[in-house]
Each structure stands twice: as structure tokens, then as C-alpha cells.
Motif scaffolding. Sequence first.
Motif, PDB file in Angstrom:
ATOM      1  N   GLN A   7       0.860  -1.165   0.007  1.00 44.77           N
ATOM      2  CA  GLN A   7      -0.083  -0.050   0.090  1.00 44.77           C
ATOM      3  C   GLN A   7       0.918   1.407  -0.058  1.00 44.77           C
ATOM      4  O   GLN A   7       0.490   2.220  -0.790  1.00 44.77           O
ATOM      5  CB  GLN A   7      -0.907   0.005   1.129  1.00 44.77           C
ATOM      6  CG  GLN A   7      -1.948  -0.922   1.236  1.00 44.77           C
ATOM      7  CD  GLN A   7      -2.958  -0.937   2.628  1.00 44.77           C
ATOM      8  OE1 GLN A   7      -2.286  -0.406   3.615  1.00 44.77           O
ATOM      9  NE2 GLN A   7      -3.963  -1.353   2.400  1.00 44.77           N
ATOM     10  N   THR A   8       1.672   1.213   0.897  1.00 47.60           N
ATOM     11  CA  THR A   8       2.689   2.451   0.852  1.00 47.60           C
ATOM     12  C   THR A   8       3.448   2.595  -0.331  1.00 47.60           C
ATOM     13  O   THR A   8       3.684   3.749  -0.525  1.00 47.60           O
ATOM     14  CB  THR A   8       3.978   2.361   2.146  1.00 47.60           C
ATOM     15  OG1 THR A   8       2.973   1.904   3.212  1.00 47.60           O
ATOM     16  CG2 THR A   8       4.612   3.483   2.327  1.00 47.60           C
ATOM     17  N   HIS A   9       4.003   1.502  -1.064  1.00 44.85           N
ATOM     18  CA  HIS A   9       4.665   1.666  -2.332  1.00 44.85           C
ATOM     19  C   HIS A   9       4.062   2.181  -3.391  1.00 44.85           C
ATOM     20  O   HIS A   9       4.106   3.092  -4.071  1.00 44.85           O
ATOM     21  CB  HIS A   9       5.263   0.136  -2.524  1.00 44.85           C
ATOM     22  CG  HIS A   9       6.250   0.527  -3.675  1.00 44.85           C
ATOM     23  ND1 HIS A   9       5.935   0.060  -5.037  1.00 44.85           N
ATOM     24  CD2 HIS A   9       7.560   0.620  -3.761  1.00 44.85           C
ATOM     25  CE1 HIS A   9       7.027  -0.081  -5.748  1.00 44.85           C
ATOM     26  NE2 HIS A   9       8.152   0.450  -5.072  1.00 44.85           N
ATOM     27  N   LYS A  10       2.803   1.554  -3.215  1.00 46.39           N
ATOM     28  CA  LYS A  10       1.697   2.246  -4.467  1.00 46.39           C
ATOM     29  C   LYS A  10       1.287   3.571  -4.169  1.00 46.39           C
ATOM     30  O   LYS A  10       1.365   4.560  -5.080  1.00 46.39           O
ATOM     31  CB  LYS A  10       0.343   1.481  -4.248  1.00 46.39           C
ATOM     32  CG  LYS A  10      -0.610   1.963  -5.477  1.00 46.39           C
ATOM     33  CD  LYS A  10      -1.973   0.975  -5.276  1.00 46.39           C
ATOM     34  CE  LYS A  10      -3.059   1.438  -5.926  1.00 46.39           C
ATOM     35  NZ  LYS A  10      -4.309   0.743  -5.711  1.00 46.39           N
ATOM     36  N   GLN A  11       1.282   4.187  -2.748  1.00 42.37           N
ATOM     37  CA  GLN A  11       1.057   5.559  -2.546  1.00 42.37           C
ATOM     38  C   GLN A  11       2.013   6.603  -2.807  1.00 42.37           C
ATOM     39  O   GLN A  11       2.043   7.557  -3.486  1.00 42.37           O
ATOM     40  CB  GLN A  11       0.526   5.587  -1.189  1.00 42.37           C
ATOM     41  CG  GLN A  11      -0.009   6.982  -0.835  1.00 42.37           C
ATOM     42  CD  GLN A  11      -0.383   6.946   0.711  1.00 42.37           C
ATOM     43  OE1 GLN A  11      -0.072   6.338   1.360  1.00 42.37           O
ATOM     44  NE2 GLN A  11      -1.148   8.156   0.915  1.00 42.37           N
ATOM     45  N   VAL A  12       3.411   5.794  -2.793  1.00 43.35           N
ATOM     46  CA  VAL A  12       4.496   6.783  -3.199  1.00 43.35           C
ATOM     47  C   VAL A  12       4.555   6.837  -4.742  1.00 43.35           C
ATOM     48  O   VAL A  12       4.711   8.086  -5.238  1.00 43.35           O
ATOM     49  CB  VAL A  12       5.977   5.845  -2.684  1.00 43.35           C
ATOM     50  CG1 VAL A  12       7.119   6.478  -3.337  1.00 43.35           C
ATOM     51  CG2 VAL A  12       5.934   6.016  -1.486  1.00 43.35           C
ATOM     52  N   HIS A  13       4.068   5.695  -5.486  1.00 38.10           N
ATOM     53  CA  HIS A  13       3.945   5.838  -6.951  1.00 38.10           C
ATOM     54  C   HIS A  13       2.871   7.140  -7.531  1.00 38.10           C
ATOM     55  O   HIS A  13       3.173   7.858  -8.207  1.00 38.10           O
ATOM     56  CB  HIS A  13       3.818   4.882  -7.673  1.00 38.10           C
ATOM     57  CG  HIS A  13       5.186   3.810  -7.655  1.00 38.10           C
ATOM     58  ND1 HIS A  13       6.193   4.236  -8.545  1.00 38.10           N
ATOM     59  CD2 HIS A  13       5.460   2.886  -6.985  1.00 38.10           C
ATOM     60  CE1 HIS A  13       7.156   3.344  -8.497  1.00 38.10           C
ATOM     61  NE2 HIS A  13       6.742   2.637  -7.332  1.00 38.10           N
TER      62      HIS A  13
END
Length: 165
Positions: A7-13
Amino acid sequence: MEPLYQQTHKQVHEIQSRMGRLETADKQSVQIENEIQASIDQIFSRLERLEILSSKEPPNKRQNAKLRVDQLKYDVQHLQTALRNFQHRRHAREQQERQREELLSRTFTTNGTQKKILDIANMLGLSNTVMRLIEKRAFQDKYFMIGTQGSCQTAHFEGRSAGSS
């Protein structure tokens, strides 16, 4: 840990793509900036939770988990810096526009300059008689200059006419 990381990785993108739109958004840039900042704050709180979770991973996965969390942290710090740089450029651009508008709204007149000179002369203690003589001389100089320019132009025009005959 893995779902939170994803989720965090997706939000960074998502923030990275919003940063790209931020460069082209003109009037909505402040709103987008605020949204990005809120997302970054949310990610930082998730990263704290991920750090705790990565330390609870089994020893054979712990180092890899910490590396992944550190990479996310680095990416988010980079995004935070990019956002601050954008905000700084926007503030500088707005200040330049305000200064430009202020300069364009000013009126520059010789009467204002002449009045300031007379005010300074008055402060220096020059008498009213001397100041009137200065004003009279400035008035005479103005007409002398206009007359001189007119005669020069006339002479120039006559010289061209005589040379072409």
C-alpha cells in the motif's frame, strides 16, 4: 507487513505522478500541494509502523525488509524535498509577479521629480526666492530645449532637401 508495504509503495508512486501534474497545474497547484503533503505525512506514519514490523520479521528476512523500508523512506524524503523546492519556486514566482505589477502600476512623472527636488531644496533652507528662480530657469530651459530641437530638425531637413536637388 507485506500488505502495508505494498500500500505504501503504491502511494509513493501515486505521489510521484501527482508531482508530475503539479508542474503543469497553475491555479490548482496549492490544492495539489496540500494533497501531496497530506499523503507524505500519511506515508511517514506508515513507515514508522513498517520499521517496527520489519524488526519483528524472522532473522533471515529482517535485513531485506529493513532495506525495502529504508528505500521507501529515501523515496519519500526525496518527494518531500521536491515538493519544498516546487513551493519555493512558486513563492518566488508569485513575489516576482507582485513586484512586477507594483512597478507597472507606478507612474513616473517629471513633475513628481521636480516637486521632490523642490522639497529637498526647501529642507536645505533655500529661500523661496531662490526656489522660484530655479523653477523659472527650469521652465525657460524646457522651452530653450524644445526650440533647439526644432531648429536642429529644420536644419537637418533643409540639408537633406538641398542635397537631393
